[in-house]
Scaffold this motif. Structure first.
Motif, PDB file in Angstrom:
ATOM      1  N   ALA A  39       5.298   2.444  -1.661  1.00 14.42           N
ATOM      2  CA  ALA A  39       4.038   1.841  -0.653  1.00 14.42           C
ATOM      3  C   ALA A  39       4.653   2.608   0.788  1.00 14.42           C
ATOM      4  N   PRO A  40       3.849   2.825   1.519  1.00 10.20           N
ATOM      5  CA  PRO A  40       4.519   3.834   2.793  1.00 10.20           C
ATOM      6  C   PRO A  40       4.496   2.125   3.502  1.00 10.20           C
ATOM      7  N   PRO A  41       4.670   1.976   4.481  1.00 11.78           N
ATOM      8  CA  PRO A  41       4.391   0.959   6.011  1.00 11.78           C
ATOM      9  C   PRO A  41       4.025   1.717   5.954  1.00 11.78           C
ATOM     10  N   THR A  42       3.397  -0.191   6.829  1.00 13.57           N
ATOM     11  CA  THR A  42       2.353  -0.982   7.904  1.00 13.57           C
ATOM     12  C   THR A  42       2.990  -1.512   9.549  1.00 13.57           C
ATOM     13  N   CYS A  43       2.366  -0.343   9.973  1.00 12.91           N
ATOM     14  CA  CYS A  43       2.383  -0.744  11.374  1.00 12.91           C
ATOM     15  C   CYS A  43       2.168  -2.413  12.111  1.00 12.91           C
ATOM     16  N   TRP A  44       3.458  -2.727  12.860  1.00 13.31           N
ATOM     17  CA  TRP A  44       2.977  -4.589  12.927  1.00 13.31           C
ATOM     18  C   TRP A  44       0.987  -4.711  13.397  1.00 13.31           C
ATOM     19  N   ASN A  45       0.750  -3.685  14.216  1.00 11.54           N
ATOM     20  CA  ASN A  45      -1.187  -4.298  14.566  1.00 11.54           C
ATOM     21  C   ASN A  45      -1.867  -4.373  13.028  1.00 11.54           C
ATOM     22  N   CYS A  46      -1.552  -3.171  12.709  1.00 10.09           N
ATOM     23  CA  CYS A  46      -2.268  -2.821  11.547  1.00 10.09           C
ATOM     24  C   CYS A  46      -2.168  -4.278   9.534  1.00 10.09           C
ATOM     25  N   VAL A  47      -0.844  -4.728  10.496  1.00  9.48           N
ATOM     26  CA  VAL A  47      -0.661  -5.732   9.257  1.00  9.48           C
ATOM     27  C   VAL A  47      -1.725  -6.520   8.932  1.00  9.48           C
ATOM     28  N   PRO A  48      -2.813  -7.488   9.747  1.00 11.89           N
ATOM     29  CA  PRO A  48      -3.337  -7.844  10.192  1.00 11.89           C
ATOM     30  C   PRO A  48      -4.789  -7.716   8.601  1.00 11.89           C
ATOM     31  N   THR A  49      -5.225  -6.014   9.256  1.00 14.34           N
ATOM     32  CA  THR A  49      -6.626  -5.369   8.873  1.00 14.34           C
ATOM     33  C   THR A  49      -5.765  -5.175   7.436  1.00 14.34           C
ATOM     34  N   ALA A  50      -4.297  -5.147   6.810  1.00 17.85           N
ATOM     35  CA  ALA A  50      -4.015  -4.283   5.516  1.00 17.85           C
ATOM     36  C   ALA A  50      -4.447  -5.589   4.493  1.00 17.85           C
ATOM     37  N   LEU A  51      -3.717  -6.876   5.002  1.00 14.21           N
ATOM     38  CA  LEU A  51      -4.200  -8.231   4.723  1.00 14.21           C
ATOM     39  C   LEU A  51      -5.441  -8.549   4.120  1.00 14.21           C
ATOM     40  N   GLU A  52      -6.224  -8.384   5.399  1.00 17.42           N
ATOM     41  CA  GLU A  52      -7.652  -9.040   5.110  1.00 17.42           C
ATOM     42  C   GLU A  52      -8.526  -8.019   3.946  1.00 17.42           C
ATOM     43  N   GLN A  53      -7.654  -7.005   4.330  1.00 18.28           N
ATOM     44  CA  GLN A  53      -9.149  -5.409   3.609  1.00 18.28           C
ATOM     45  C   GLN A  53      -8.542  -4.970   1.733  1.00 18.28           C
ATOM     46  N   CYS A  54      -6.863  -5.268   1.351  1.00 18.34           N
ATOM     47  CA  CYS A  54      -6.177  -4.764   0.170  1.00 18.34           C
ATOM     48  C   CYS A  54      -6.839  -6.253  -0.924  1.00 18.34           C
ATOM     49  N   PRO A  55      -7.603  -5.735  -1.133  1.00 17.54           N
ATOM     50  CA  PRO A  55      -7.625  -6.978  -2.591  1.00 17.54           C
ATOM     51  C   PRO A  55      -5.959  -6.968  -3.436  1.00 17.54           C
ATOM     52  N   MET A  56      -5.220  -5.388  -3.273  1.00 17.34           N
ATOM     53  CA  MET A  56      -3.705  -5.911  -4.197  1.00 17.34           C
ATOM     54  C   MET A  56      -2.699  -7.084  -3.109  1.00 17.34           C
TER      55      MET A  56
END
Ligand SMILES: [Zn+2]
Length: 139
Positions: free
Chosen positions: A54-71
Motif C-alpha cells: 500500500a502506498p503512503p497517504t499524505c497528512w492532508n488526504c488521511v481524512p479523505t481516505a478514511l472517509e472514502q476507502c471501504p477497506m
C-alpha cells in the motif's frame, strides 16, 4: 487497495507519493511519512518494521481516505514511517505447460528481490516496500 492501478502503485512507491492526491507524502517538517495500513496489506517483520504494497497517504488526504476507502472503514492503523527500503513484489507465479503455455501456480504472493530462482516464473503486480522506524499514531 489490491486493485490499485499497477503503474500508479509503482510510481507512488518509487517516489513516496500519496496514493490519493499523487503529491509528495513525506511530511516536509518532520520528515516522517504518514502511512495508513490495513491488516490485509501489511506484514510485520520486526518491532518497528513491516512490509506493504500500500502506498503512503499524505497528512492532508488521511481524512479523505478514511472517509472514502471501504477497506479502511473496517480496519486501519495510522503510522509514521522514518525510512523505506524496496523489498520485492507481490506477484502471480506460473510454470510452463506441455505446450509451453503459462500455467498459474500461485496468486498474489510476496517474491523478494533476492529470490532469483522464482523470477523467471514471476509476473509482478505490485511493488512491496519494507517500512522502518514505524510509530503507531492512531486510532
Ligand atoms: Zn495526498
Amino acid at each position: 487497495m489490491r486493485k490499485l492501478n499497477t503503474r500508479r502503485q509503482w510510481r507512488c512507491m518509487n517516489k513516496l507519493l500519496c496514493q490519493v492526491c499523487g503529491g509528495p507524502a513525506v511530511d516536509p517538517e518532520s520528515p516522517l511519512i504518514p502511512w495508513l495500513l490495513t491488516k490485509t496489506v501489511f506484514e510485520r517483520t520486526g518491532l518497528d518494521s513491516g512490509r506493504t504494497n500500500a502506498p503512503p497517504t499524505c497528512w492532508n488526504c488521511v481524512p479523505t481516505a478514511l472517509e472514502q476507502c471501504p477497506m479502511l472503514r473496517d480496519d486501519f492503523t495510522l503510522y509514521t514511517v522514518r525510512s523505506v527500503e524496496t523489498a520485492g513484489v507481490l506477484a502471480n507465479l506460473y510454470r510452463p505447460g506441455i505446450f509451453r503455455e503459462p500455467i498459474p501456480t500461485a496468486h498474489n504472493v510476496f517474491v523478494p528481490w533476492d529470490a532469483s530462482r522464482y523470477h523467471p516464473r514471476t509476473l509482478a503486480v505490485a511493488k512491496v516496500l519494507e517500512l522502518h522506524g514505524m510509530k503507531h499514531v492512531g486510532p
